[in-house]
Write a protein that holds these residues in place. Structure first.
Motif, PDB file in Angstrom:
ATOM      1  N   ILE A 147      22.907  65.055 -14.894  1.00 38.03           N
ATOM      2  CA  ILE A 147      22.716  66.310 -15.622  1.00 38.03           C
ATOM      3  C   ILE A 147      23.918  66.601 -16.509  1.00 38.03           C
ATOM      4  CG2 ILE A 147      21.187  67.363 -13.930  1.00 38.03           C
ATOM      5  CD1 ILE A 147      23.563  68.946 -12.896  1.00 38.03           C
ATOM      6  N   THR A 148      23.667  67.370 -17.538  1.00 39.02           N
ATOM      7  CA  THR A 148      24.712  67.902 -18.403  1.00 39.02           C
ATOM      8  C   THR A 148      24.601  69.416 -18.339  1.00 39.02           C
ATOM      9  OG1 THR A 148      24.615  65.986 -19.872  1.00 39.02           O
ATOM     10  CG2 THR A 148      25.595  67.996 -20.756  1.00 39.02           C
ATOM     11  N   MET A 149      25.670  70.047 -17.921  1.00 40.31           N
ATOM     12  CA  MET A 149      25.678  71.504 -17.798  1.00 40.31           C
ATOM     13  C   MET A 149      26.379  72.085 -19.019  1.00 40.31           C
ATOM     14  SD  MET A 149      26.580  71.927 -13.770  1.00 40.31           S
ATOM     15  CE  MET A 149      26.264  73.674 -13.736  1.00 40.31           C
ATOM     16  N   LYS A 150      25.672  72.933 -19.737  1.00 38.72           N
ATOM     17  CA  LYS A 150      26.255  73.614 -20.891  1.00 38.72           C
ATOM     18  C   LYS A 150      26.670  75.000 -20.420  1.00 38.72           C
ATOM     19  CE  LYS A 150      23.853  71.013 -24.379  1.00 38.72           C
ATOM     20  NZ  LYS A 150      23.202  71.045 -25.661  1.00 38.72           N
ATOM     21  N   ILE A 151      27.974  75.240 -20.450  1.00 44.40           N
ATOM     22  CA  ILE A 151      28.543  76.462 -19.891  1.00 44.40           C
ATOM     23  C   ILE A 151      29.281  77.201 -20.990  1.00 44.40           C
ATOM     24  CG2 ILE A 151      30.110  77.373 -18.139  1.00 44.40           C
ATOM     25  CD1 ILE A 151      29.570  74.821 -16.523  1.00 44.40           C
ATOM     26  N   LEU A 197      27.268  70.629  -6.462  1.00 48.01           N
ATOM     27  CA  LEU A 197      27.630  69.533  -7.368  1.00 48.01           C
ATOM     28  C   LEU A 197      28.152  68.332  -6.581  1.00 48.01           C
ATOM     29  CD1 LEU A 197      29.344  71.541 -10.251  1.00 48.01           C
ATOM     30  CD2 LEU A 197      27.203  70.250 -10.393  1.00 48.01           C
ATOM     31  N   GLN A 198      28.937  68.591  -5.533  1.00 44.13           N
ATOM     32  CA  GLN A 198      29.492  67.488  -4.741  1.00 44.13           C
ATOM     33  C   GLN A 198      28.428  66.775  -3.925  1.00 44.13           C
ATOM     34  OE1 GLN A 198      32.677  69.498  -2.664  1.00 44.13           O
ATOM     35  NE2 GLN A 198      34.162  68.954  -4.247  1.00 44.13           N
ATOM     36  N   SER A 199      27.323  67.441  -3.653  1.00 43.66           N
ATOM     37  CA  SER A 199      26.250  66.801  -2.886  1.00 43.66           C
ATOM     38  C   SER A 199      25.390  65.887  -3.757  1.00 43.66           C
ATOM     39  CB  SER A 199      25.374  67.858  -2.223  1.00 43.66           C
ATOM     40  OG  SER A 199      24.603  68.543  -3.191  1.00 43.66           O
ATOM     41  N   ARG A 200      25.573  65.935  -5.054  1.00 44.97           N
ATOM     42  CA  ARG A 200      24.786  65.113  -5.969  1.00 44.97           C
ATOM     43  C   ARG A 200      25.339  63.684  -5.998  1.00 44.97           C
ATOM     44  NH1 ARG A 200      21.349  67.799  -8.807  1.00 44.97           N
ATOM     45  NH2 ARG A 200      21.217  66.233 -10.392  1.00 44.97           N
ATOM     46  N   SER A 201      24.475  62.723  -6.198  1.00 49.45           N
ATOM     47  CA  SER A 201      24.885  61.317  -6.172  1.00 49.45           C
ATOM     48  C   SER A 201      25.037  60.720  -7.566  1.00 49.45           C
ATOM     49  CB  SER A 201      23.865  60.503  -5.374  1.00 49.45           C
ATOM     50  OG  SER A 201      22.593  60.601  -5.980  1.00 49.45           O
ATOM     51  N   THR A 202      24.796  61.511  -8.604  1.00 53.65           N
ATOM     52  CA  THR A 202      24.880  60.976  -9.964  1.00 53.65           C
ATOM     53  C   THR A 202      25.888  61.762 -10.790  1.00 53.65           C
ATOM     54  OG1 THR A 202      23.077  62.398 -10.682  1.00 53.65           O
ATOM     55  CG2 THR A 202      22.497  60.170  -9.969  1.00 53.65           C
ATOM     56  N   LEU A 203      26.055  61.319 -12.013  1.00 61.74           N
ATOM     57  CA  LEU A 203      27.030  61.897 -12.925  1.00 61.74           C
ATOM     58  C   LEU A 203      26.622  63.306 -13.366  1.00 61.74           C
ATOM     59  CD1 LEU A 203      29.576  61.388 -14.708  1.00 61.74           C
ATOM     60  CD2 LEU A 203      28.005  60.562 -16.460  1.00 61.74           C
ATOM     61  N   THR A 204      27.595  64.202 -13.340  1.00 63.80           N
ATOM     62  CA  THR A 204      27.403  65.542 -13.888  1.00 63.80           C
ATOM     63  C   THR A 204      28.457  65.739 -14.953  1.00 63.80           C
ATOM     64  OG1 THR A 204      26.614  66.391 -11.764  1.00 63.80           O
ATOM     65  CG2 THR A 204      27.385  68.003 -13.365  1.00 63.80           C
ATOM     66  N   THR A 205      28.040  66.118 -16.147  1.00 66.09           N
ATOM     67  CA  THR A 205      28.998  66.372 -17.218  1.00 66.09           C
ATOM     68  C   THR A 205      28.917  67.836 -17.629  1.00 66.09           C
ATOM     69  OG1 THR A 205      27.367  65.671 -18.859  1.00 66.09           O
ATOM     70  CG2 THR A 205      28.960  64.023 -18.136  1.00 66.09           C
ATOM     71  N   PHE A 206      30.035  68.343 -18.103  1.00 67.55           N
ATOM     72  CA  PHE A 206      30.120  69.729 -18.554  1.00 67.55           C
ATOM     73  C   PHE A 206      30.362  69.755 -20.046  1.00 67.55           C
ATOM     74  CE2 PHE A 206      32.008  69.689 -14.241  1.00 67.55           C
ATOM     75  CZ  PHE A 206      31.017  70.396 -13.590  1.00 67.55           C
ATOM     76  N   GLN A 207      29.667  70.653 -20.717  1.00 63.39           N
ATOM     77  CA  GLN A 207      29.877  70.854 -22.146  1.00 63.39           C
ATOM     78  C   GLN A 207      30.074  72.335 -22.401  1.00 63.39           C
ATOM     79  OE1 GLN A 207      26.566  69.381 -24.388  1.00 63.39           O
ATOM     80  NE2 GLN A 207      27.243  67.255 -24.296  1.00 63.39           N
ATOM     81  N   LYS A 208      30.935  72.632 -23.344  1.00 64.99           N
ATOM     82  CA  LYS A 208      31.116  74.018 -23.768  1.00 64.99           C
ATOM     83  C   LYS A 208      29.906  74.388 -24.604  1.00 64.99           C
ATOM     84  CE  LYS A 208      33.744  77.716 -24.745  1.00 64.99           C
ATOM     85  NZ  LYS A 208      32.846  78.835 -24.699  1.00 64.99           N
TER      86      LYS A 208
END
Length: 165
Positions: A14-18, A55-66
């Protein structure tokens, strides 16, 4: 954000846009320091701790975007419509901030603590000292309110309610 994250399968990147740069820094750069100090200096730590645990329980990549506020006209209409729907609700959504026990790390690492942090941690655990005069005045006020409510009920023609005694 937390509820949406819980609905997404844990094996999908997932990519989280924050919108907040502070939240992005706290979830990435500052995370180790926050965990080492037991989140003592963090205001309203429970929601962000629940988000970190998820987030730590997820097994895949998580990215953050502004997330930039530059939206097209269609996106602005959708955002406004969603905000209007939220305003029309007659209740607030309850978000569970319960953390799975294997991800619920509590306390501060002793090597990362300082006298100031230990003192703040102790103060956050202690309940405030109850002052007798304040308790007495509060009891008098509660009693006076009950008497006034009882009188108003009698004036309005209602029968005596035993819960006010």
């Amino acid at each position: 954000m937390l509820e949406a994250l819980k609905m997404i399968p844990k094996n999908i990147p997932i990519t989280m846009k924050i919108n907040s740069s502070k939240v992005i820094k706290d979830l990435s750069i500052n995370l180790e320091n926050l965990e080492n100090t037991g989140w003592l200096l963090y205001q309203n730590a429970m929601p962000i701790k629940a988000l970190v645990a998820e987030l730590q329980s997820r097994s895949t990549l998580t990215t953050f975007q502004k997330w930039d506020n530059i939206l097209g006209p269609t996106a602005k209409k959708e955002v406004t419509a969603l905000a209007d729907l939220g305003l029309l609700k007659d209740h607030c959504d309850r978000v569970s901030v319960a953390i799975e026990i294997s991800f619920n790390l509590t306390g501060m690492k002793l090597e990362k603590g300082s006298q100031r942090l230990f003192y703040q941690g102790i103060q956050s655990i202690k309940s405030p000292k109850l002052r007798r005069s304040t308790q007495m005045k509060l009891a008098i006020t509660i009693y006076a309110i009950q008497v006034v409510l009882l009188q108003l009920r009698l004036i309005a023609g209602f029968s005596r309610d035993p819960s006010y005694e």
